[in-house]
Every structure is written in C-alpha cells, then in structure tokens.
Design a protein around this motif. Structure first.
Motif, PDB file in Angstrom:
ATOM      1  N   LEU A  54      50.308  25.410  38.671  1.00 35.23           N
ATOM      2  CA  LEU A  54      49.285  25.398  37.635  1.00 35.23           C
ATOM      3  C   LEU A  54      47.895  25.635  38.218  1.00 35.23           C
ATOM      4  CD1 LEU A  54      50.510  22.362  35.483  1.00 35.23           C
ATOM      5  CD2 LEU A  54      50.887  24.797  35.080  1.00 35.23           C
ATOM      6  N   GLU A  55      47.663  25.191  39.473  1.00 35.32           N
ATOM      7  CA  GLU A  55      46.343  25.364  40.073  1.00 35.32           C
ATOM      8  C   GLU A  55      46.027  26.822  40.362  1.00 35.32           C
ATOM      9  OE1 GLU A  55      48.121  21.522  41.847  1.00 35.32           O
ATOM     10  OE2 GLU A  55      48.772  23.539  41.313  1.00 35.32           O
ATOM     11  N   CYS A  56      47.057  27.625  40.624  1.00 30.23           N
ATOM     12  CA  CYS A  56      46.829  29.007  41.051  1.00 30.23           C
ATOM     13  C   CYS A  56      47.107  30.029  39.944  1.00 30.23           C
ATOM     14  CB  CYS A  56      47.720  29.329  42.252  1.00 30.23           C
ATOM     15  SG  CYS A  56      47.470  28.227  43.663  1.00 30.23           S
ATOM     16  N   ARG A  57      47.467  29.596  38.785  1.00 28.50           N
ATOM     17  CA  ARG A  57      47.851  30.528  37.727  1.00 28.50           C
ATOM     18  C   ARG A  57      46.677  31.425  37.330  1.00 28.50           C
ATOM     19  NH1 ARG A  57      51.257  27.926  33.067  1.00 28.50           N
ATOM     20  NH2 ARG A  57      52.641  27.799  34.890  1.00 28.50           N
ATOM     21  N   ASN A  58      46.963  32.730  37.197  1.00 33.93           N
ATOM     22  CA  ASN A  58      45.977  33.742  36.785  1.00 33.93           C
ATOM     23  C   ASN A  58      44.809  33.869  37.759  1.00 33.93           C
ATOM     24  OD1 ASN A  58      47.457  34.266  34.412  1.00 33.93           O
ATOM     25  ND2 ASN A  58      46.389  32.630  33.311  1.00 33.93           N
ATOM     26  N   PRO A  62      41.947  27.640  43.301  1.00 32.35           N
ATOM     27  CA  PRO A  62      41.237  26.952  42.214  1.00 32.35           C
ATOM     28  C   PRO A  62      39.723  27.073  42.302  1.00 32.35           C
ATOM     29  CG  PRO A  62      43.002  25.569  43.086  1.00 32.35           C
ATOM     30  CD  PRO A  62      42.859  26.727  44.016  1.00 32.35           C
ATOM     31  N   ARG A  63      39.164  27.363  43.462  1.00 36.49           N
ATOM     32  CA  ARG A  63      37.714  27.487  43.638  1.00 36.49           C
ATOM     33  C   ARG A  63      37.244  28.939  43.623  1.00 36.49           C
ATOM     34  NH1 ARG A  63      39.805  23.400  46.788  1.00 36.49           N
ATOM     35  NH2 ARG A  63      38.673  21.414  46.758  1.00 36.49           N
ATOM     36  N   LEU A  64      38.176  29.862  43.452  1.00 35.70           N
ATOM     37  CA  LEU A  64      37.818  31.278  43.542  1.00 35.70           C
ATOM     38  C   LEU A  64      36.895  31.710  42.406  1.00 35.70           C
ATOM     39  CD1 LEU A  64      38.273  33.994  44.990  1.00 35.70           C
ATOM     40  CD2 LEU A  64      40.227  34.362  43.474  1.00 35.70           C
ATOM     41  N   LYS A  65      37.133  31.235  41.211  1.00 32.31           N
ATOM     42  CA  LYS A  65      36.320  31.649  40.063  1.00 32.31           C
ATOM     43  C   LYS A  65      34.856  31.272  40.244  1.00 32.31           C
ATOM     44  CE  LYS A  65      36.146  31.246  35.023  1.00 32.31           C
ATOM     45  NZ  LYS A  65      36.790  30.629  33.823  1.00 32.31           N
ATOM     46  N   ASP A  66      34.604  30.063  40.730  1.00 31.53           N
ATOM     47  CA  ASP A  66      33.219  29.636  40.943  1.00 31.53           C
ATOM     48  C   ASP A  66      32.570  30.445  42.064  1.00 31.53           C
ATOM     49  OD1 ASP A  66      33.523  27.750  38.956  1.00 31.53           O
ATOM     50  OD2 ASP A  66      34.116  26.152  40.352  1.00 31.53           O
ATOM     51  N   SER A  67      33.338  30.784  43.080  1.00 29.78           N
ATOM     52  CA  SER A  67      32.773  31.583  44.161  1.00 29.78           C
ATOM     53  C   SER A  67      32.373  32.975  43.681  1.00 29.78           C
ATOM     54  CB  SER A  67      33.784  31.704  45.303  1.00 29.78           C
ATOM     55  OG  SER A  67      34.078  30.440  45.868  1.00 29.78           O
ATOM     56  N   ILE A  68      33.196  33.574  42.825  1.00 31.31           N
ATOM     57  CA  ILE A  68      32.871  34.900  42.309  1.00 31.31           C
ATOM     58  C   ILE A  68      31.656  34.835  41.391  1.00 31.31           C
ATOM     59  CG2 ILE A  68      33.728  36.772  40.860  1.00 31.31           C
ATOM     60  CD1 ILE A  68      36.477  36.302  41.976  1.00 31.31           C
ATOM     61  N   LYS A  69      31.537  33.757  40.599  1.00 32.38           N
ATOM     62  CA  LYS A  69      30.359  33.597  39.742  1.00 32.38           C
ATOM     63  C   LYS A  69      29.084  33.508  40.581  1.00 32.38           C
ATOM     64  CE  LYS A  69      32.194  31.492  35.529  1.00 32.38           C
ATOM     65  NZ  LYS A  69      32.182  30.274  34.678  1.00 32.38           N
ATOM     66  N   SER A  70      29.134  32.730  41.651  1.00 32.79           N
ATOM     67  CA  SER A  70      27.957  32.614  42.517  1.00 32.79           C
ATOM     68  C   SER A  70      27.642  33.942  43.183  1.00 32.79           C
ATOM     69  CB  SER A  70      28.208  31.534  43.573  1.00 32.79           C
ATOM     70  OG  SER A  70      28.465  30.275  42.972  1.00 32.79           O
TER      71      SER A  70
END
Length: 404
Positions: free
Chosen positions: A304-308, A172-180
């Motif tokens: 649901l937390e890990c979807r996509n 669930p925190r992967l998207k924010d890490s990639i943005k940073s």
C-alpha cells in the motif's frame, strides 16, 4: 570471538553419505554373492532398471511440460538444453542402458515369488548408492521448482532486500520530493505528466547496467537530483537517499523529465556471473533476472505504501542496432501511463442545474503541474424533493425542458 562465530556458521557437507552408501552396497552385494553367486548380476541388473526407469518416465513427464510451455521463456529456444534439465541426462540414461545390457547378457529370468525379498532388499541399497553419487539426483527443473516454491532463489532474497531496504522507504516520500523539485525548477523544467511523477525502475535482462543513463543513449541527459531524503537507518543518523532526474528527448525534439534509475541488485547478478566460484553462469543470470522482476512486481503490487508510485520497465537485450532504444522505451511507458490515468476531478462547487455538472474534461499532461490537487474527496449529494411513487408519471423538471 572468532571461535563463537565459527560455532554459529555451518560447515560445508562432506562425503560421508557416499562412503556409507558404498559400504552398505559392498556388504549387500558380497552377501548375495556368497549365498547365490550365479544370480548376482541378474539381481543387480533388475535393481538398476527398477531404480532408473522410474526417474526416466518422470523426466518424460517434465519434458512435456517444458517443451509445451517454457521452451522459449526459460531456454530461449535452445531445445537441446531441455532434456538434460528434465533429468534425461547422460548419467541416468547410461545406468539404464548398462542395466538392460547386463540383463541381456546374463539372461537371468525374473525372480519368482519366493525370492522377491532379495530384490526388495537390494533396491533400497542401490538406490542409496545411486542417489548419493548423483545418478538419481533431482533434475534442474525440480530444483528450480523447489527453490521458486520455497522462495530460496537468489532473486527472491534480492527482491525482498531491494523492497524492504530501499523502495519501501523512498517511494512514499517521492511525491513530496517531486513537488519540491518542481517548485524550484518551474522556469527551466518542462511539463511533468502524471506518469513522470513515478519512479521508473529499469531492469535489463542481461543485468549489464551503466552507472550513467546518458552513456547508454545520447537522447537521455542528466538534469538534476531531487532533494535528498534523510532517514535514520541501522544506526546511521540521517542516511541520505537520492534520485536523479533525467531529461529524455523524443523524436520530435520535445523534452520530458522523469525520475529513472536501474535496479541496483542487478549489479549483484552481473558480478556473480563474472565470478567462477559463484557457479552463476549466463543462463542462470537471465533466469534469475526474470524471477527478480516477477517477485518484485508481486511484492510492490501488494504494498500500500508504494502503490501508484513506481513503474517497472523490463529491457530486452536484443537492441544493439538501435542506439536510442532506452529513450524510446522510457517515452513509450510515459505515454502509456498518461493514457491509463483518469483525469476526472470534482470542482469545489457543483452546479446541479446541468446534467453534465461535476464532469471535468481531461487535462493535457503539460498542464498537470498547474493543478493544485490531483484528486479530491468524494461528496454525498442528497435530494430535498419528496419521493415519488413508481406508478405515477415522473414530472420533468425545468432543467431538462427544451428551450423555447
């Protein structure tokens, strides 16, 4: 303290069932020998046949299922392993052959109705003996089916541990890490596609994984780590979780950045197969890896937390002649995800004067990092025109009239 722990830990089961079964069998056979010694071997032969022919017939039914549907996936085409896995091994066949031979030598006829109670009484006793000795034990297929049905395999436990103890926390925190990461590496990082914004989880069938991806394929190079994720976990304040970013080179020389790592529970599978005390050979390891992949896929599909946010990649082990198999596989999955992703977004202001308003063409995967938002909330459009009756002709508006 040690005594309290020993009281909670169950001990290994001993040989008491075998001793009890042998004692009952000796007492019963001794009684029959005392009452009618001339018919003893005939009774024993009949009881042995009754007990062994049933499992043999059941093994043939299991054999049909395994040969038709699982000979390649579960046995890798080694058909010689199928009969023993179905319970048609040496112990059961030997017991049935001895029963037939003994009945042929003794020549005892089938018991009449008045003496059928003897067979009824003898069969359960011999069954307990043969069952405790492993002659009538469950086959490998039955054990596997029971373990898979009741989620008792090593693979089930490791898959749930991998999900609950790691993936459910970091994905669930992967998207924010990639943005940073993209914000601090815009000048030196190539374009990230939507498929690259997922965690690629590599699962090789042989469970033999390298600690550095570049050791497996020189077209893969370590680039940098994503920002650390700190989570308070099990009494550890700020436990650090991190992901590594790798730069994968294609055959055209173009670089693609992605977040990839091996599934760490595979190290457990491999190390167990190297320990003789674990009783975990290479065929069992391969089967458990496949079961781990299937179980983890089912768990993540329902999360649901890990979807996509992930992509499971199963790596075959028949690629020794291709030094760039890993990079080709990763790039193939990235391209497949790019094709599967939908590229429709809704503009902030829609022009209703054109029938194709609101439809935005697909954006190349190299331009995704310049898009502020990957998706927008849907909006409802209400028409202010009065409803028209169905029987009257529909008036064509000026928007759809042909130009003069």
């Amino acid at each position: 303290m040690q005594s309290q722990q020993d009281a909670l830990i169950p001990r290994s089961r001993g040989n008491l069932p075998k001793v009890c079964a042998a004692t009952l069998a000796a007492i019963t056979i001794g009684g029959i020998m005392f009452l009618s010694p001339e018919r003893l071997f005939g009774w024993v032969a009949m009881a042995t046949l009754v007990l062994t022919l049933g499992p043999l017939l059941h093994g043939l039914c299991l054999l049909a299922e395994e040969m038709l549907h699982h000979s390649n996936t579960r046995y890798q085409g080694r058909l010689s392993r199928v009969p023993s896995a179905c319970g048609l091994g040496g112990k059961t066949l030997l017991a049935a052959a001895l029963g037939i031979l003994l009945l042929y030598v003794v020549g005892s006829p089938l018991p009449d109705s008045g003496q059928s109670w003897t067979l009824v009484f003898l069969v359960p006793i011999l069954y307990a003996l043969l069952k405790s000795l492993g002659v009538l034990g469950p086959s490998e297929v039955e054990v596997s089916d029971i373990c898979e049905g009741r989620k008792m395999n090593v693979a089930h436990g490791l898959a749930w541990s991998f999900y609950l103890g790691y993936l459910r926390l970091v994905l669930p925190r992967l998207k924010d890490s990639i943005k940073s990461f993209c914000a601090t590496h815009q000048s030196s990082s190539p374009c990230w596609g939507r498929g690259s914004r997922k965690l690629l989880i590599l699962i090789p069938l042989n469970a033999n994984i390298a600690h550095k991806l570049e050791d497996e394929d020189d077209n893969i190079r370590f680039y940098d780590n994503l920002p650390n994720t700190e989570i308070d976990r099990a009494g550890v304040r700020g436990r650090v979780y991190k992901h590594s970013v790798y730069r994968v080179l294609g055959e055209d020389g173009k670089a693609h950045d992605c977040v990839a790592e091996y599934a760490t529970p595979l190290l457990t599978f491999y190390n167990m197969s190297q320990e003789s005390s674990a009783g975990f050979g290479e065929p069992e390891r391969r089967q458990q890896v496949l079961l781990f992949y299937r179980t983890l896929q089912n768990i993540l599909d329902q999360s649901l937390e890990c979807r996509n946010r992930y992509r499971l990649i199963l790596l075959k082990d028949e690629h020794d002649d291709d030094p760039h198999y890993l990079s080709k596989t990763i790039l193939g999955h990235l391209r497949q995800q790019e094709k599967e992703e939908f590229c429709l977004t809704t503009p902030p202001q829609q022009d209703t004067g054109h029938p194709l308003a609101g439809v935005r063409p697909c954006v190349p995967h190299g331009d995704w990092q310049h898009i502020e938002a990957e998706s927008r909330e849907p909006t409802l459009m209400f028409s202010l025109d009065k409803p028209q009756p169905l029987k009257e002709p529909i008036e064509i508006t000026d928007h759809f009239q042909e130009a003069p």
